[in-house]
Design a protein around this motif. Structure first.
Motif, mmCIF file in Angstrom:
data_model
loop_
_atom_site.group_PDB
_atom_site.id
_atom_site.type_symbol
_atom_site.label_atom_id
_atom_site.label_comp_id
_atom_site.label_asym_id
_atom_site.label_seq_id
_atom_site.Cartn_x
_atom_site.Cartn_y
_atom_site.Cartn_z
ATOM 1 N N THR A 90 4.809 10.231 48.315
ATOM 2 C CA THR A 90 3.666 9.619 49.021
ATOM 3 C C THR A 90 2.442 9.631 48.099
ATOM 4 O O THR A 90 2.433 10.332 47.074
ATOM 5 N N ALA A 91 1.403 8.901 48.508
ATOM 6 C CA ALA A 91 0.176 8.826 47.701
ATOM 7 C C ALA A 91 -0.421 10.217 47.423
ATOM 8 O O ALA A 91 -0.769 10.513 46.271
ATOM 9 N N PRO A 92 -0.546 11.115 48.431
ATOM 10 C CA PRO A 92 -1.092 12.453 48.121
ATOM 11 C C PRO A 92 -0.220 13.223 47.122
ATOM 12 O O PRO A 92 -0.745 13.923 46.249
ATOM 13 N N GLN A 93 1.105 13.090 47.253
ATOM 14 C CA GLN A 93 2.004 13.788 46.311
ATOM 15 C C GLN A 93 1.818 13.244 44.893
ATOM 16 O O GLN A 93 1.814 14.000 43.920
ATOM 17 N N ALA A 94 1.661 11.921 44.803
ATOM 18 C CA ALA A 94 1.431 11.299 43.497
ATOM 19 C C ALA A 94 0.116 11.790 42.901
ATOM 20 O O ALA A 94 0.020 12.080 41.703
ATOM 21 N N ALA A 95 -0.912 11.921 43.758
ATOM 22 C CA ALA A 95 -2.216 12.414 43.296
ATOM 23 C C ALA A 95 -2.100 13.852 42.799
ATOM 24 O O ALA A 95 -2.738 14.248 41.823
ATOM 25 N N GLY A 96 -1.243 14.634 43.467
ATOM 26 C CA GLY A 96 -1.052 16.038 43.111
ATOM 27 C C GLY A 96 -0.457 16.243 41.731
ATOM 28 O O GLY A 96 -0.603 17.313 41.129
ATOM 29 N N VAL A 97 0.210 15.220 41.202
ATOM 30 C CA VAL A 97 0.775 15.300 39.852
ATOM 31 C C VAL A 97 -0.359 15.358 38.820
ATOM 32 O O VAL A 97 -0.241 15.988 37.782
ATOM 33 N N ILE A 98 -1.476 14.696 39.130
ATOM 34 C CA ILE A 98 -2.640 14.733 38.234
ATOM 35 C C ILE A 98 -3.319 16.096 38.342
ATOM 36 O O ILE A 98 -3.599 16.750 37.345
ATOM 37 N N HIS A 99 -3.571 16.532 39.583
ATOM 38 C CA HIS A 99 -4.184 17.845 39.806
ATOM 39 C C HIS A 99 -3.937 18.233 41.266
ATOM 40 O O HIS A 99 -4.039 17.393 42.151
ATOM 41 N N THR A 100 -3.638 19.500 41.495
ATOM 42 C CA THR A 100 -3.342 19.949 42.871
ATOM 43 C C THR A 100 -4.523 19.690 43.810
ATOM 44 O O THR A 100 -4.335 19.414 44.992
ATOM 45 N N ASP A 101 -5.753 19.758 43.275
ATOM 46 C CA ASP A 101 -6.937 19.486 44.115
ATOM 47 C C ASP A 101 -6.932 18.054 44.645
ATOM 48 O O ASP A 101 -7.445 17.791 45.732
ATOM 49 N N PHE A 102 -6.396 17.131 43.852
ATOM 50 C CA PHE A 102 -6.334 15.723 44.281
ATOM 51 C C PHE A 102 -5.479 15.580 45.538
ATOM 52 O O PHE A 102 -5.769 14.773 46.411
ATOM 53 N N GLU A 103 -4.394 16.385 45.588
ATOM 54 C CA GLU A 103 -3.507 16.316 46.755
ATOM 55 C C GLU A 103 -4.161 17.002 47.958
ATOM 56 O O GLU A 103 -4.156 16.473 49.068
ATOM 57 N N LYS A 104 -4.750 18.180 47.716
ATOM 58 C CA LYS A 104 -5.380 18.928 48.816
ATOM 59 C C LYS A 104 -6.510 18.128 49.469
ATOM 60 O O LYS A 104 -6.652 18.117 50.689
ATOM 61 N N GLY A 105 -7.341 17.499 48.627
ATOM 62 C CA GLY A 105 -8.515 16.809 49.168
ATOM 63 C C GLY A 105 -8.354 15.306 49.269
ATOM 64 O O GLY A 105 -9.339 14.564 49.338
ATOM 65 N N PHE A 106 -7.100 14.842 49.298
ATOM 66 C CA PHE A 106 -6.830 13.395 49.279
ATOM 67 C C PHE A 106 -7.537 12.670 50.438
ATOM 68 O O PHE A 106 -7.460 13.102 51.598
ATOM 69 N N ILE A 107 -8.235 11.583 50.117
ATOM 70 C CA ILE A 107 -8.863 10.739 51.147
ATOM 71 C C ILE A 107 -8.115 9.405 51.230
ATOM 72 O O ILE A 107 -7.611 9.024 52.277
ATOM 73 N N ARG A 108 -8.036 8.728 50.094
ATOM 74 C CA ARG A 108 -7.311 7.446 50.081
ATOM 75 C C ARG A 108 -6.931 7.092 48.639
ATOM 76 O O ARG A 108 -7.439 7.698 47.682
ATOM 77 N N ALA A 109 -6.064 6.102 48.519
ATOM 78 C CA ALA A 109 -5.682 5.581 47.204
ATOM 79 C C ALA A 109 -6.022 4.104 47.139
ATOM 80 O O ALA A 109 -5.806 3.373 48.110
ATOM 81 N N GLU A 110 -6.577 3.690 46.007
ATOM 82 C CA GLU A 110 -6.789 2.260 45.762
ATOM 83 C C GLU A 110 -5.639 1.802 44.873
ATOM 84 O O GLU A 110 -5.422 2.359 43.784
ATOM 85 N N VAL A 111 -4.889 0.819 45.354
ATOM 86 C CA VAL A 111 -3.618 0.468 44.718
ATOM 87 C C VAL A 111 -3.593 -1.003 44.298
ATOM 88 O O VAL A 111 -3.950 -1.889 45.076
ATOM 89 N N ILE A 112 -3.160 -1.229 43.054
ATOM 90 C CA ILE A 112 -2.925 -2.590 42.558
ATOM 91 C C ILE A 112 -1.474 -2.650 42.088
ATOM 92 O O ILE A 112 -1.030 -1.751 41.355
ATOM 93 N N SER A 113 -0.751 -3.666 42.481
ATOM 94 C CA SER A 113 0.619 -3.774 41.979
ATOM 95 C C SER A 113 0.550 -4.170 40.502
ATOM 96 O O SER A 113 -0.381 -4.870 40.077
ATOM 97 N N TYR A 114 1.516 -3.731 39.731
ATOM 98 C CA TYR A 114 1.532 -4.022 38.292
ATOM 99 C C TYR A 114 1.491 -5.535 38.045
ATOM 100 O O TYR A 114 0.730 -6.009 37.191
ATOM 101 N N ASP A 115 2.281 -6.292 38.803
ATOM 102 C CA ASP A 115 2.332 -7.752 38.603
ATOM 103 C C ASP A 115 0.971 -8.397 38.835
ATOM 104 O O ASP A 115 0.568 -9.304 38.102
#
Length: 364
Positions: free
Chosen positions: A301-326
């Motif tokens: 999920t988005a919070p889990q993906a954020a947690g790969v960068i830093h655990t704080d990103f997952e704990k304090g996750f608010i939202r993700a801004e997403v662009i598809s590669y294409d």
């Protein structure tokens, strides 16, 4: 996440490892050249990362990586401790997927531990040792579970049924991954045992230079032999690949590949295959400072993906801004993607897709 290279002695494991990691594990023409497992952190080739670099022009680019472990050659009797077998089998147990190297070339100058070339026999030798080790683990667990099942414990009775099916399959020469078990039972009773033959496997057929583009009869035999195994088979000329990595310039390497009729090194295909085998995928972050590929398990999920960068990103996750590669490639930069209304705002439930370009908003 680690993928372990296994196989009989002298099939090309250490040469393949050197080729993948550009590390220099000792490779020589005699068995048991590798004693301690060598570990290499290997970049995952990804043309999408190159394209993002071209569009963003960042200060640095960081690719995704996967760990490759070169495990010493196993021999007949390894499950009983032959040839340092217990140590090597323990090393395999610590990996998440198996790259099983099979010798699929003739060369009288390179000795074969069994005296002749037969990749199916070699595969069965290794399989049997791994299955015997798993059988030992299953029987040990089954003895404990049977005692609990006799007291009327319903969970233990259910576990006894699953373990008995595993025991029967292993005794019949099947690997655990080929034994039918429900998804729930596998998660509850099989996965915790960390059985070696339950790990996903890719068979790597080591061919000579003449078979680098089309394969050969040995490769076809391997494909037929593993058709029911839910396993991948690839072939590459490991010795030739090693020669390519020794060349100093990119241009020299490309010329060598073109002469062979290849568009990229076979090792690149293998690394991507190992990444997929480990059930991993990639999302990107892209900015002027860096363009980076991040590794996540498929289904994160988005919070889990954020947690790969830093655990704080997952704990304090608010939202993700997403662009598809294409979309990123089509519009050329983030500002134009926003103008076109193609940037999405996703919440905690969003399952990240391979290739998403993401920014995270968080509050700690």
């Amino acid at each position: 996440m680690k993928a372990g290279i296994v196989g009989l002695p002298n099939v090309g494991k250490s040469t393949l490892f050197n080729c993948l990691s550009n590390a220099k594990a000792q490779s020589a023409n005699f068995p048991f050249c590798t004693i301690e497992p060598n570990i290499g952190v290997v970049n995952v080739p990804d043309t999408r990362l190159e394209k993002l670099e071209e569009l963003v022009n960042p200060e640095r680019v960081i690719p995704a990586t996967v760990e490759i472990v070169d495990i010493a050659g196993l021999v007949k009797g390894a499950s009983k401790g032959e040839g340092l077998g217990n140590q090597f089998l323990g090393n395999i147990r610590e990996t998440d997927a198996i790259l099983h190297v099979l010798r699929c070339f003739d060369n009288d100058n390179i000795v074969h531990v069994d005296g002749s070339i037969d990749p199916i026999r070699d595969k069965e030798t290794i399989d049997m040792e791994l299955q015997l080790k798993d059988l030992e683990s299953v029987e040990k667990k089954l003895d404990k579970v049977k005692r609990a099942a006799k007291t009327g414990n319903k969970d233990a009775q259910k576990e006894e049924t699953v373990l008995s099916a595993l025991k029967e399959g292993l005794e019949a020469g099947k690997s655990v991954r080929a034994i039918e078990v429900s998804v729930d039972d596998h998660a509850e009773f099989v996965k915790p045992l960390q059985l070696i033959t339950d790990k996903p496997v890719m068979y790597v057929c080591n061919v000579d230079e003449g078979a680098a583009t089309e394969g050969n009869a040995y490769v076809e035999k391997v494909k037929a032999a593993v058709a029911n195994e839910n396993a991948e088979v690839i072939f590459l000329a490991v010795g030739t690949e090693a020669d390519i990595t020794e060349l100093e310039t990119y241009e020299e390497r490309q010329l060598f590949l073109e002469d062979l009729g290849l568009s990229e090194p076979g090792s690149a295909k293998l690394i991507r295959g190992a990444y997929k085998l480990l059930d991993l995928e990639t999302y990107f972050t892209a900015g002027e400072k860096e363009v980076r590929a991040w590794t996540i398990p498929v289904g994160a999920t988005a919070p889990q993906a954020a947690g790969v960068i830093h655990t704080d990103f997952e704990k304090g996750f608010i939202r993700a801004e997403v662009i598809s590669y294409d979309d990123y490639v089509q519009y050329g930069n983030e500002a134009k993607v926003k103008e076109a209304g193609k940037m999405r705002v996703e919440g905690k439930e969003y399952v990240v897709k391979d290739g998403d370009v993401m920014h995270f908003r968080f509050n700690v």
